[in-house]
Scaffold this motif. Structure first.
Motif, PDB file in Angstrom:
ATOM      1  N   TRP A 519       0.859  -1.174   0.000  1.00 47.34           N
ATOM      2  CA  TRP A 519       0.000   0.000   0.000  1.00 47.34           C
ATOM      3  C   TRP A 519       0.905   1.236   0.000  1.00 47.34           C
ATOM      4  CZ3 TRP A 519      -4.484  -0.972   4.039  1.00 47.34           C
ATOM      5  CH2 TRP A 519      -5.308  -1.997   3.556  1.00 47.34           C
ATOM      6  N   PRO A 520       0.392   2.397  -0.340  1.00 47.31           N
ATOM      7  CA  PRO A 520       1.234   3.610  -0.340  1.00 47.31           C
ATOM      8  C   PRO A 520       1.871   3.906   0.999  1.00 47.31           C
ATOM      9  CG  PRO A 520      -0.834   4.008  -1.486  1.00 47.31           C
ATOM     10  CD  PRO A 520      -0.965   2.659  -0.835  1.00 47.31           C
ATOM     11  N   ASN A 521       1.264   3.424   2.105  1.00 46.80           N
ATOM     12  CA  ASN A 521       1.809   3.639   3.444  1.00 46.80           C
ATOM     13  C   ASN A 521       2.950   2.700   3.773  1.00 46.80           C
ATOM     14  OD1 ASN A 521      -1.246   4.037   3.284  1.00 46.80           O
ATOM     15  ND2 ASN A 521      -0.741   5.308   5.054  1.00 46.80           N
ATOM     16  N   GLY A 522       3.277   1.783   2.879  1.00 54.95           N
ATOM     17  CA  GLY A 522       4.311   0.799   3.164  1.00 54.95           C
ATOM     18  C   GLY A 522       5.661   1.424   3.451  1.00 54.95           C
ATOM     19  N   GLU A 523       6.359   0.860   4.440  1.00 54.00           N
ATOM     20  CA  GLU A 523       7.701   1.334   4.796  1.00 54.00           C
ATOM     21  C   GLU A 523       8.595   0.124   5.056  1.00 54.00           C
ATOM     22  OE1 GLU A 523       7.416   2.744   9.261  1.00 54.00           O
ATOM     23  OE2 GLU A 523       5.717   3.606   8.135  1.00 54.00           O
ATOM     24  N   PHE A 524       9.794   0.158   4.572  1.00 50.61           N
ATOM     25  CA  PHE A 524      10.683  -1.003   4.539  1.00 50.61           C
ATOM     26  C   PHE A 524      12.034  -0.661   5.149  1.00 50.61           C
ATOM     27  CE2 PHE A 524       7.589  -1.389   1.250  1.00 50.61           C
ATOM     28  CZ  PHE A 524       7.341  -2.738   1.062  1.00 50.61           C
ATOM     29  N   GLY A 525      12.666  -1.692   5.715  1.00 50.49           N
ATOM     30  CA  GLY A 525      14.010  -1.486   6.224  1.00 50.49           C
ATOM     31  C   GLY A 525      14.515  -2.704   6.962  1.00 50.49           C
ATOM     32  N   GLY A 526      15.841  -2.685   7.237  1.00 48.58           N
ATOM     33  CA  GLY A 526      16.453  -3.790   7.955  1.00 48.58           C
ATOM     34  C   GLY A 526      16.034  -3.847   9.403  1.00 48.58           C
ATOM     35  N   MET A 527      15.542  -2.727   9.931  1.00 46.40           N
ATOM     36  CA  MET A 527      15.003  -2.673  11.287  1.00 46.40           C
ATOM     37  C   MET A 527      14.087  -1.467  11.364  1.00 46.40           C
ATOM     38  SD  MET A 527      18.418  -1.358  13.296  1.00 46.40           S
ATOM     39  CE  MET A 527      17.632  -1.565  14.878  1.00 46.40           C
ATOM     40  N   GLY A 528      13.360  -1.324  12.466  1.00 51.44           N
ATOM     41  CA  GLY A 528      12.449  -0.205  12.621  1.00 51.44           C
ATOM     42  C   GLY A 528      13.158   1.124  12.453  1.00 51.44           C
ATOM     43  N   LEU A 529      12.449   2.107  11.920  1.00 51.77           N
ATOM     44  CA  LEU A 529      13.071   3.401  11.618  1.00 51.77           C
ATOM     45  C   LEU A 529      13.687   4.040  12.850  1.00 51.77           C
ATOM     46  CD1 LEU A 529      10.453   5.019   9.203  1.00 51.77           C
ATOM     47  CD2 LEU A 529      12.557   3.821   8.633  1.00 51.77           C
ATOM     48  N   ALA A 559      12.839  11.274   9.229  1.00 47.41           N
ATOM     49  CA  ALA A 559      12.080  11.564   8.005  1.00 47.41           C
ATOM     50  C   ALA A 559      12.852  11.126   6.768  1.00 47.41           C
ATOM     51  CB  ALA A 559      11.772  13.059   7.941  1.00 47.41           C
ATOM     52  N   GLN A 560      14.182  11.315   6.818  1.00 47.03           N
ATOM     53  CA  GLN A 560      15.000  10.885   5.677  1.00 47.03           C
ATOM     54  C   GLN A 560      14.961   9.363   5.510  1.00 47.03           C
ATOM     55  OE1 GLN A 560      18.856  12.496   6.594  1.00 47.03           O
ATOM     56  NE2 GLN A 560      18.345  14.562   5.846  1.00 47.03           N
ATOM     57  N   GLN A 561      15.037   8.661   6.633  1.00 44.21           N
ATOM     58  CA  GLN A 561      14.987   7.200   6.567  1.00 44.21           C
ATOM     59  C   GLN A 561      13.620   6.706   6.090  1.00 44.21           C
ATOM     60  OE1 GLN A 561      17.493   4.869   7.166  1.00 44.21           O
ATOM     61  NE2 GLN A 561      18.734   6.720   7.034  1.00 44.21           N
ATOM     62  N   TYR A 562      12.582   7.392   6.543  1.00 46.73           N
ATOM     63  CA  TYR A 562      11.237   7.013   6.110  1.00 46.73           C
ATOM     64  C   TYR A 562      11.092   7.200   4.605  1.00 46.73           C
ATOM     65  CZ  TYR A 562       6.198   7.101   5.407  1.00 46.73           C
ATOM     66  OH  TYR A 562       4.936   6.863   4.933  1.00 46.73           O
ATOM     67  N   GLN A 563      11.594   8.311   4.104  1.00 45.03           N
ATOM     68  CA  GLN A 563      11.489   8.578   2.673  1.00 45.03           C
ATOM     69  C   GLN A 563      12.280   7.547   1.867  1.00 45.03           C
ATOM     70  OE1 GLN A 563       9.498  10.717   1.233  1.00 45.03           O
ATOM     71  NE2 GLN A 563      10.151  10.048  -0.806  1.00 45.03           N
ATOM     72  N   LYS A 564      13.433   7.161   2.386  1.00 48.71           N
ATOM     73  CA  LYS A 564      14.262   6.194   1.681  1.00 48.71           C
ATOM     74  C   LYS A 564      13.610   4.814   1.634  1.00 48.71           C
ATOM     75  CE  LYS A 564      18.925   4.198   1.749  1.00 48.71           C
ATOM     76  NZ  LYS A 564      20.226   4.154   2.475  1.00 48.71           N
ATOM     77  N   GLY A 565      12.886   4.468   2.704  1.00 49.04           N
ATOM     78  CA  GLY A 565      12.266   3.146   2.767  1.00 49.04           C
ATOM     79  C   GLY A 565      10.802   3.157   2.381  1.00 49.04           C
ATOM     80  N   GLN A 566      10.323   4.286   1.836  1.00 50.38           N
ATOM     81  CA  GLN A 566       8.910   4.403   1.472  1.00 50.38           C
ATOM     82  C   GLN A 566       8.594   3.491   0.295  1.00 50.38           C
ATOM     83  OE1 GLN A 566       7.079   6.056  -1.140  1.00 50.38           O
ATOM     84  NE2 GLN A 566       5.122   6.059  -0.023  1.00 50.38           N
ATOM     85  N   ALA A 567       7.370   2.984   0.257  1.00 47.93           N
ATOM     86  CA  ALA A 567       6.989   1.930  -0.679  1.00 47.93           C
ATOM     87  C   ALA A 567       7.353   2.252  -2.121  1.00 47.93           C
ATOM     88  CB  ALA A 567       5.487   1.664  -0.555  1.00 47.93           C
ATOM     89  N   GLN A 568       7.047   3.459  -2.574  1.00 49.51           N
ATOM     90  CA  GLN A 568       7.316   3.776  -3.977  1.00 49.51           C
ATOM     91  C   GLN A 568       8.813   3.779  -4.291  1.00 49.51           C
ATOM     92  OE1 GLN A 568       4.969   6.906  -5.859  1.00 49.51           O
ATOM     93  NE2 GLN A 568       3.669   6.984  -4.028  1.00 49.51           N
ATOM     94  N   LEU A 574      13.014  -2.133  -7.582  1.00 47.67           N
ATOM     95  CA  LEU A 574      12.540  -3.487  -7.853  1.00 47.67           C
ATOM     96  C   LEU A 574      12.678  -4.452  -6.674  1.00 47.67           C
ATOM     97  CD1 LEU A 574      13.874  -3.941 -11.508  1.00 47.67           C
ATOM     98  CD2 LEU A 574      11.693  -2.954 -10.721  1.00 47.67           C
ATOM     99  N   GLU A 575      12.671  -3.909  -5.448  1.00 44.58           N
ATOM    100  CA  GLU A 575      12.689  -4.796  -4.289  1.00 44.58           C
ATOM    101  C   GLU A 575      11.295  -5.342  -3.986  1.00 44.58           C
ATOM    102  OE1 GLU A 575      14.636  -3.144  -0.920  1.00 44.58           O
ATOM    103  OE2 GLU A 575      16.478  -2.682  -2.022  1.00 44.58           O
ATOM    104  N   ILE A 576      10.271  -4.698  -4.488  1.00 42.39           N
ATOM    105  CA  ILE A 576       8.905  -5.222  -4.475  1.00 42.39           C
ATOM    106  C   ILE A 576       8.346  -5.056  -5.882  1.00 42.39           C
ATOM    107  CG2 ILE A 576       8.519  -4.772  -2.030  1.00 42.39           C
ATOM    108  CD1 ILE A 576       6.913  -2.298  -2.826  1.00 42.39           C
ATOM    109  N   ASP A 577       7.214  -5.692  -6.133  1.00 40.84           N
ATOM    110  CA  ASP A 577       6.696  -5.734  -7.501  1.00 40.84           C
ATOM    111  C   ASP A 577       5.759  -4.590  -7.854  1.00 40.84           C
ATOM    112  OD1 ASP A 577       7.942  -8.261  -8.251  1.00 40.84           O
ATOM    113  OD2 ASP A 577       6.572  -9.159  -6.800  1.00 40.84           O
TER     114      ASP A 577
END
Length: 595
Positions: A519-529, A559-568, A574-577
């Motif tokens: 979803w657009p709210n998706g956030e990704f990373g090796g650990m919590g922000l 905020a920088q980390q969130y933007q970097k790991g944001q879904a889009q 290409l880490e997600i489809d």
């Protein structure tokens, strides 16, 4: 002038009876002569009314095919049997009557006292439970005539009813036949009867159980088993060649069906010892609120020198739900039957009229997440919205609550669901949740049920107390289960997708699913922000003396980390489809899982 009718021998044989005399008046179909060959007897009967004109044979004579046996002279006398003539004994009718009487001894209509005792407890009889599962006309019973192996110590006539069917109803019935797209839906059914010797497992009881499980294995039939009962029965004295009873095959046979056929167990009342062993080994376990389940009953506990306990102190279902023994808790046996049938549906294939399945307004998903990413929400709202109406059934709802597992129908097709539950531990996967999720993955894999994963987790639960519970051993099994998946797997990241926990939930990594969405709210990373900023920028933050300035720097880095790991952004490398609108989730799951 009377017409003459000659009856001839239909086969080679010996005359064993001549039932009429010369000049005797006979009626149509009256038996005249009996000829025996190869221990089988053939009766020659009158084909007309009249008198015996001539007898060509006597008892003991040999006959050849076509040889004249008797000659009748037809006359105008009434050819029907008169009321004055004596009734001949009809052996077949007598046997039918005896059979019906014998079967009746096993039914509630005869066993009224036993049925009344069940009703006084608020329980159903074994045969009432059977009726709630399937249409009796579709049920083929096995071993209805069995009685307890106690003929040497009890009256056999009493055993026929008091130990009806030796305490267990077994057979094959049609369940959900009107709902699924298959022509036939055979299911092996086992219902322990507590009104017979407290539902204990005797010699013939086990033989019946072994027989029906063997049929289920050969025919690939699912099994529904009601396990109420007190365990082994020491009072079967007829089988003198058995000493320990440890050669019993039932437990290994039942356990050996894992992964081969779906097995659903239902507990009500007391379920102890061997009965509990059968219950606990099932794929899906259902228990009523008035259930007590334990590997030992009061007698065994007292015999082991561990004191006197009440049966209601042993494994109440409310506690067994919290420790994962019971998957689904229901109010009573009526509801247990309905839930058992609903669970069985997920293993029986697509529903009829799959194109007409109703579902909720999917636009609701666009508003399901709170504005603040730190706030919780109810992921069950997501599941119920995506699923066909009223089709979701949760498994182990009171155990491992950080992960929700269950089955739903999606356009009439059964789908397994694993979803993060941020209401419990923020969605962090602890030992119980990891065990629950890995077992559910294995169940879906065993029976080729596609999986949908809804991910919103900060990762695995951490801390010394959690490690004391064997987190390394237990949580690693989630990776093992995910690595074995060959069924269709689609992952939807609703919000958080962090660390090893997220990888394990997705089957190993973001590439394991055949389609990984966010979803657009998706956030990704090796650990919590938050943890990533505090650890990764510890030095920079420590160099800022002013607390307000340090907080401002922390928020900027976060905020920088969130933007970097944001879904889009993650999708751009290409880490997600794909990233989708929440309202499109059902549509994309149907395309990816069922297309």
């Amino acid at each position: 002038m009377a017409s003459i009718h000659t009856l001839v021998a239909p086969n080679k044989g010996n005359v064993v009876a001549v039932l009429v005399k010369q000049n005797q008046q006979v009626y149509i179909d009256q038996p005249l002569v009996i000829i025996e060959a190869m221990k089988m007897q053939t009766t020659l009967s009158a084909n007309v009314a009249g008198r015996v004109k001539h007898l060509f044979v006597s008892i003991g004579d040999d006959c050849d095919v076509g040889m004249p046996v008797i000659e009748l002279a037809a006359d105008s006398v009434n050819g029907t049997k008169t009321n004055e003539e004596p009734e001949t004994q009809n052996t077949n009718l007598m046997l039918l009557k005896a059979l019906r009487s014998r079967k009746a001894l096993t039914l509630d209509e005869y066993r009224i006292e036993q049925q009344l005792k069940r009703h006084q407890k608020g329980y159903l009889s074994a045969r009432e439970n059977l009726q709630n599962l399937c249409c009796i006309d579709s049920f083929m019973e096995y071993g209805q005539m069995a009685v307890a192996a106690q003929r040497l110590r009890r009256d056999y006539e009493d055993l026929k009813s008091a130990t009806a069917a030796d305490g267990v109803i077994t057979g094959i019935g049609q369940i959900n036949q009107d709902l699924v797209s298959h022509i036939k839906t055979p299911t092996a059914i086992v219902i322990n009867d507590y009104s017979v010797l407290a539902g204990t497992q005797g010699f013939f009881h086990h033989q019946k159980l072994d027989r029906i499980l063997e049929v289920a294995a050969q025919k690939k039939y699912p099994v529904i088993m009601y396990t109420e009962g007190g365990g082994g029965r020491p009072g079967d004295t007829d089988i003198t060649t058995v000493n320990s009873g440890l050669q019993c095959q039932s437990f290994a046979t039942w356990a050996g069906l894992q992964g081969k056929v779906p097995r659903i167990a239902v507990a009500n009342g007391y379920c102890f010892a061997g009965n509990a062993a059968l219950f606990g080994a099932a794929d899906i376990t259902i228990a009523t609120q008035t259930s007590w389940i334990g590997m030992a009953g009061p007698a065994m506990i007292e015999g082991g020198g561990l004191g006197v306990v009440k049966p209601t102190d042993i494994g109440p279902s409310a506690k067994q739900c919290k420790n994962g023994v019971v998957d689904i808790l229901v109010e009573n046996e009526q509801q247990a039957a309905e839930i058992a049938k609903k669970c069985l549906l997920y293993f029986q294939g697509p529903l009829l009229d799959e194109q007409e399945c109703s579902y909720a307004d999917q636009q609701l998903l666009n508003q399901v997440l709170p504005e603040d990413r730190r706030f919780v929400y109810d992921v069950k709202d997501v599941i119920h919205t995506i699923a066909d109406t009223d089709s979701f059934t949760e498994i182990k709802s009171q155990f491992g609550g950080a992960v929700i597992t269950g089955f739903m129908h999606l356009q009439g097709h059964p789908i397994g669901v694993i979803a993060s539950n941020c209401k419990v531990l923020g969605g962090a996967i602890d030992v119980d949740a990891g065990e629950k999720a890995s077992q559910f993955m294995e169940l879906c894999q065993q029976f080729s049920i596609p999986l949908a994963v809804l991910c919103d987790t900060p990762g695995f639960m951490v801390g010394p107390e959690h490690e004391d519970r064997g987190a390394v051993r237990s949580l690693s099994q989630l990776f093992v289960a995910g690595s074995q998946l060959t069924v269709p797997l689609v992952a939807v990241v609703l919000r958080k997708c962090y660390g090893l926990g997220a990888q394990a939930l997705l089957g190993g990594n973001t590439s394991k699913p055949s389609y990984t969405l966010a979803w657009p709210n998706g956030e990704f990373g090796g650990m919590g922000l938050e943890g990533a900023v505090k650890l990764g920028f510890k030095k920079e933050l420590a160099e800022v003396a002013d607390p307000n300035a340090r907080t401002a720097l922390y928020e900027k880095l976060l905020a920088q980390q969130y933007q970097k790991g944001q879904a889009q952004e993650v999708a751009s490398v290409l880490e997600i489809d794909a990233v989708i609108e929440p309202a499109d989730t059902r549509k994309m799951l149907i395309l990816a899982l069922l297309g």
